[in-house]
Scaffold this active site. Structure first.
Site, mmCIF file in Angstrom:
data_model
loop_
_atom_site.group_PDB
_atom_site.id
_atom_site.type_symbol
_atom_site.label_atom_id
_atom_site.label_comp_id
_atom_site.label_asym_id
_atom_site.label_seq_id
_atom_site.Cartn_x
_atom_site.Cartn_y
_atom_site.Cartn_z
ATOM 1 N N ASP A 448 1.925 -2.341 -5.827
ATOM 2 C CA ASP A 448 1.485 -2.400 -4.519
ATOM 3 C C ASP A 448 2.144 -0.944 -4.941
ATOM 4 O O ASP A 448 2.885 0.068 -5.068
ATOM 5 C CB ASP A 448 2.027 -3.066 -3.945
ATOM 6 C CG ASP A 448 1.616 -3.458 -2.632
ATOM 7 O OD1 ASP A 448 0.880 -2.591 -1.831
ATOM 8 O OD2 ASP A 448 1.847 -4.431 -1.974
ATOM 9 N N ASP A 512 -6.814 -6.681 1.566
ATOM 10 C CA ASP A 512 -5.591 -8.063 2.635
ATOM 11 C C ASP A 512 -6.800 -9.314 3.234
ATOM 12 O O ASP A 512 -5.668 -9.848 3.646
ATOM 13 C CB ASP A 512 -4.810 -7.527 3.253
ATOM 14 C CG ASP A 512 -3.255 -7.302 1.777
ATOM 15 O OD1 ASP A 512 -3.270 -7.592 1.275
ATOM 16 O OD2 ASP A 512 -1.865 -6.528 2.708
HETATM 17 C C1 GLA Z 1 1.204 -5.515 0.943
HETATM 18 C C2 GLA Z 1 -0.514 -6.006 0.037
HETATM 19 C C3 GLA Z 1 0.114 -7.208 0.415
HETATM 20 C C4 GLA Z 1 1.188 -7.784 0.094
HETATM 21 C C5 GLA Z 1 1.927 -7.731 1.156
HETATM 22 C C6 GLA Z 1 3.943 -7.713 0.779
HETATM 23 O O1 GLA Z 1 0.144 -5.020 2.411
HETATM 24 O O2 GLA Z 1 -1.354 -5.650 0.320
HETATM 25 O O3 GLA Z 1 -0.783 -8.053 -0.726
HETATM 26 O O4 GLA Z 1 1.109 -8.227 -1.382
HETATM 27 O O5 GLA Z 1 1.739 -6.086 1.014
HETATM 28 O O6 GLA Z 1 4.431 -6.860 1.096
#
Ligand code: GLA
Length: 708
Positions: A448, A512
């Site tokens: 990420d 997300d």
């Molecule tokens: C980001 C990612 C999510 C999740 C969060 C965890 O927002 O896009 O899918 O993994 O971090 O903190």
């Protein structure tokens, strides 16, 4: 060195790229698009494409389509190379010094002997996929310092037929909105500065008259770069319209001393005569052949803990989640954020990549053993490029974060970026990640990146490009050591998806938002570049945490089924009916993924606006069709789903996979006959189409067609 004018061509995949080369002079694009016949006379093409001077233009106007545009040829746009040579300098005049053509690859070497610069342009056309890739390299052969402000990866003439463009825009949990617009006079440009590819991606599609999903000419332009960049289309007086893809350099970022060189990111150009689906098909072919890491075998269905339990990932609580995941057919359990030392929320601990001793008193091993005992693989979320100010790493190495000396260190999501331009920072991260992957049987990393890169500096100098290349280098090193580990690219969802990061990652997390209505848009448009088997697609809860919208399990599961399927909810909290429905959908996906993840993918809309996704095996022996309606349709009955492009004379068995959408059986003529299986000819399927009742909102049909 002066010599006779030459014409060269690259051919492949139904595409021709043709150039006019004038040794000692310039090089020009003559054609990029549908294949020219082998006997086509490029000299004719060249002669016919020349234009004479008009009033109010230079007497010897810069010909359209210069490979390298320079003001010394009367080009009135921004020069392709913007740089300051110290001392002195001025405008550049690159002359073609050498050209080599070898197996689909053309290398053009230019030099500016006055200023002592060499510039090479590499162009490659894939013989099978028709994908054109290109990059440039500038070498400073002078004794002076060269301060480079701009060197695009690509400049090429915009085709005369292109009057419109399509771009994507987005934001967190709101990616992949498509915008179509008429190309304006003057300049259109989009600059991305966040230090990632950005939510808008790094692509532009130029569209011919009437171009749509299946029809019309489209030129797809992608930049393989996960950092600041610019994409522009500009009409230049006297020279016509051209398009440009370039990494965006900050002043002082690239200073080339004598003998030093800089190479641009790669650009990808695809031509389609069959609309956006044709462009996507070429992109998928290119990614499968040359970009995505080689990966055999089916993509395992995931369960990701993020939307199931958030930061609340203690070993004890996870045991029953592991069992619940295995019970519904999940094949890989991915432990998202919250597992590492001190991480209770997003305010701390990035950088401290060891298991939290309170949540995991015996480390990760017992959890991983349980996951593996239930027959699943194990994946882990990491955000290696980041550090929380409240972390051991930051306390020990406060100077390792990206910062401007003496200036405040503003955070985003309470975190700072680590300076991956520095060798010792990359070495440290390699050591930590290598340690994790060596200590545990982890077969997947969700990688990420949840912050913008600001200030993009290292050691007091602009460094966005070096930091981005540092990320590539770190991942490359890790992959070399652990080739069996799948890596997913995630950046707050879909903010780092481009074909350079995809050389290192087998999967993207496009958003997300797991709301199926959003996902119809996100997966459709992200699919312009990303093939289905690389598209993370998870079933979310209802109401959805991102949008608060409720949707039936059937729609949620069937939208997810068309990508690399996963689950982003807590199966323990589902009703028995929904849990059974999800398990059945996972079984169906596992049966169909051979077709869903290979071959072609076509998206289109029915006459009254339902979304149809059609995936076909390469030999068309099997097709899987999803038909989705997010809002109620107007007229009744809803428009049929016409399936064109099937092999003439073929007959298909039609399997309307159950369960059917609620109320649908009453709206099908002769439901019993559909249940026992019908057949139809390719012609009937293309002409009359499937009469699927698609009038109700939030409806999803799944159909398998098998050639008899
Ligand atoms: C980001 C990612 C999510 C999740 C969060 C965890 O927002 O896009 O899918 O993994 O971090 O903190």
């Amino acid at each position: 060195m002066p010599g006779p004018l030459r014409h060269v061509r690259l051919d492949g995949g139904g595409v021709t790229a043709a150039f006019a080369l004038d040794p000692g002079g310039d090089a020009r694009w003559l054609h990029f698009g549908a294949a020219l016949p082998p006997e086509a006379d490029l000299a004719d093409l060249d002669a016919l494409s020349r234009v004479g001077p008009r009033e109010s233009t230079p007497d010897d106007p810069a010909p359209p389509g210069l490979v390298i545009a320079t003001p010394l040829r009367g080009w009135m746009g921004p020069a392709d190379i913007e740089a300051v040579c110290e001392p002195g300098g001025g405008a550049f005049l690159f002359r073609l010094a050498d050209a080599r053509l070898d197996a689909g690859a053309l290398r053009l070497d230019f030099s500016d002997d006055r200023l002592g610069l060499a510039l090479s342009v590499d162009l490659h056309l894939d013989a099978e996929t028709g994908a054109l890739t290109t990059r440039r390299r500038l070498v400073n052969r002078s004794a002076a310092l060269l301060d480079l402000a701009c060197l695009p990866s690509l400049r090429m003439p915009a085709p005369g037929w292109a009057g419109e463009a399509l771009i994507l825009s987005g934001d967190w949990a709101g990616e992949a909105h498509a915008h179509r617009f008429i190309l304006p006079p003057g300049r259109w440009s989009r600059i991305e500065r966040t230090g990632r590819t950005g939510f808008s991606g790094a692509a532009l599609h130029l569209c011919g008259p009437g171009a749509d999903d299946d029809r019309g000419e489209v030129l797809a332009l992608h930049l393989g770069w996960s950092g600041p960049h610019e994409i522009a289309v500009e009409t230049v007086p006297g020279s016509g319209r051209s398009v440009l893809l370039a990494a965006k350099l900050a002043p002082g970022e690239i200073r080339l001393g004598p003998g030093e060189a800089w190479t641009t990111p790669e650009a990808l150009v695809l031509h389609s005569q069959s609309g956006f689906n044709g462009a996507a098909a070429r992109a998928h072919a290119h990614l499968r052949k040359r970009i995505l890491p080689d990966r055999k075998g089916p993509r395992p269905v995931h369960l990701n803990t993020w939307e199931a339990v958030g930061f609340d990932v203690g070993a004890a609580g996870l045991e029953s989640l592991v069992d619940a995941a295995a019970d519904i057919g999940v094949e890989r359990f991915v432990l998202d954020d919250g597992w590492f030392r001190g991480r209770a929320d997003d305010r701390s601990s990035l950088g401290d990549w060891t298991a939290d001793p309170v949540k995991f008193p015996q480390g990760l091993a017992p959890l991983i053993e349980r996951v593996r005992a239930r027959g699943m693989g194990f994946g882990l979320w990491v955000e290696p490029e980041m550090v929380s100010p409240d972390s051991e790493l930051h306390r020990q190495r406060p100077d390792w974060c990206v910062h401007a000396p003496g200036a405040p260190q503003p955070t985003m999501r309470h975190q700072l970026w680590l300076d991956l331009a520095r060798d010792e920072v990359r070495d440290h991260l390699f050591g930590v990640l290598d340690g994790l992957l060596s200590a545990h049987p982890v077969d997947y990393l969700k990688w990420d990146c949840n912050r913008f890169l600001f200030p993009a500096e290292s050691g007091g100098l602009p460094a966005a490009g070096r930091i981005v290349r540092g990320v590539y280098e770190l991942i490359d090193r890790l992959r070399e050591r652990h080739p069996g580990v799948d890596i997913e690219t995630c950046a707050s969802g879909g903010a780092r998806i481009d074909f350079e990061i995809l050389k290192r990652t087998v999967r993207v997390w496009p958003s997300d938002s797991t709301d199926p209505v959003d996902r119809l848009r996100v997966q459709r448009w992200t699919g312009l570049l990303v093939p289905p088997e690389a598209m993370g697609a998870h079933v979310g809860a209802s109401p959805n945490p991102a949008t608060r919208r409720s949707a039936p399990m059937l729609l949620r599961a069937r939208v997810a089924m068309f990508g690399w399927m996963g689950v982003e909810l807590d199966p323990r909290r589902l009703s028995p009916a929904d849990r059974a429905g999800l398990a059945a959908a996972i079984r169906t996906h596992r049966e169909l993924r051979g077709v869903l993840h290979q071959g072609s993918r076509r998206v289109f809309r029915t006459a009254d606006g339902a979304d149809v996704w059609l995936h076909a095996a390469p030999d068309m022996s099997q097709l899987v069709l999803g038909a989705f309606r997010s809002e109620a349709s107007g007229p009744s009955p809803s428009a049929p789903v016409k399936i064109s492009g099937l092999p003439a004379g073929a007959r298909y068995r039609i399997d309307l996979i159950e369960p059917w959408p609620e109320r649908a059986s009453g709206r099908l003529a002769d439901p019993a006959a559909w249940r026992t299986g019908r057949t139809a000819s390719a012609e009937a399927l293309g002409t009359a189409g499937l009469p699927l009742p698609l009038g109700d909102p939030l409806t999803a049909w799944l159909v398998r067609l098998t050639r008899e």
